[in-house]
Structure formats: structure tokens, C-alpha cells
Design a protein around this motif. Structure first.
Motif, PDB file in Angstrom:
ATOM      1  N   HIS A 193      -8.348  -1.251  -2.279  1.00  0.00           N
ATOM      2  CA  HIS A 193      -6.896  -1.518  -2.437  1.00  0.00           C
ATOM      3  C   HIS A 193      -6.361  -2.307  -1.010  1.00  0.00           C
ATOM      4  N   LEU A 247      -5.933   6.035  -3.425  1.00  0.00           N
ATOM      5  CA  LEU A 247      -6.276   4.816  -2.639  1.00  0.00           C
ATOM      6  C   LEU A 247      -7.553   4.592  -2.290  1.00  0.00           C
ATOM      7  N   VAL A 272       0.688  -1.097  -0.169  1.00  0.00           N
ATOM      8  CA  VAL A 272      -0.055  -0.072  -0.044  1.00  0.00           C
ATOM      9  C   VAL A 272       0.879   1.297   0.130  1.00  0.00           C
TER      10      VAL A 272
END
Length: 64
Positions: free
Chosen positions: A52, A48, A36
Motif C-alpha cells: 500500500h 494496511l 494512506v
């Protein structure tokens, strides 16, 4: 970890109870958090989305 610092000891104990560990430094690039962080470094935080995080935990690619 400073064993004389109650906050650090408490955080380490809490992580241990939850099955984790506290580490200093950046996360492993292959870990979900590392993936991430790499995604946000490349595409920015605004790209984001909640899916995700699911993809990172499941080992799927993080697509913009």
C-alpha cells in the motif's frame, strides 16, 4: 515554529536537508501520507500492507 526551541529548529533543518517540510495539521489528502491515512480510516490499520505504501507513492489506488 518556535525558533528558540532547538528540537523544532533541528527537526525543520533535518526535513529541509532531506527535501521535506514540517507542517502542523493533517497532511494533504492527495499526498501519499494523506492517502494512506484515508485508507486506514476506512479499512483499519490491520488491512494496511507494505504494498500500500508503494501504491501511495506511485499514485496507484489503494485496494483492500
Amino acid at each position: 515554529m518556535d525558533m528558540n526551541d532547538p528540537q523544532q529548529v533541528g527537526a525543520a533543518f533535518g526535513a529541509m536537508i532531506l527535501g521535506g517540510v514540517l507542517e502542523e495539521g493533517p497532511p494533504d489528502p492527495e499526498s501519499p501520507l494523506g492517502r494512506v491515512r484515508a485508507f486506514t480510516a476506512q479499512y483499519g490499520e490491520e488491512a494496511l500492507r507494505p504494498d500500500h505504501f508503494d501504491a501511495a507513492r506511485e499514485g496507484r489506488p489503494l485496494l483492500p
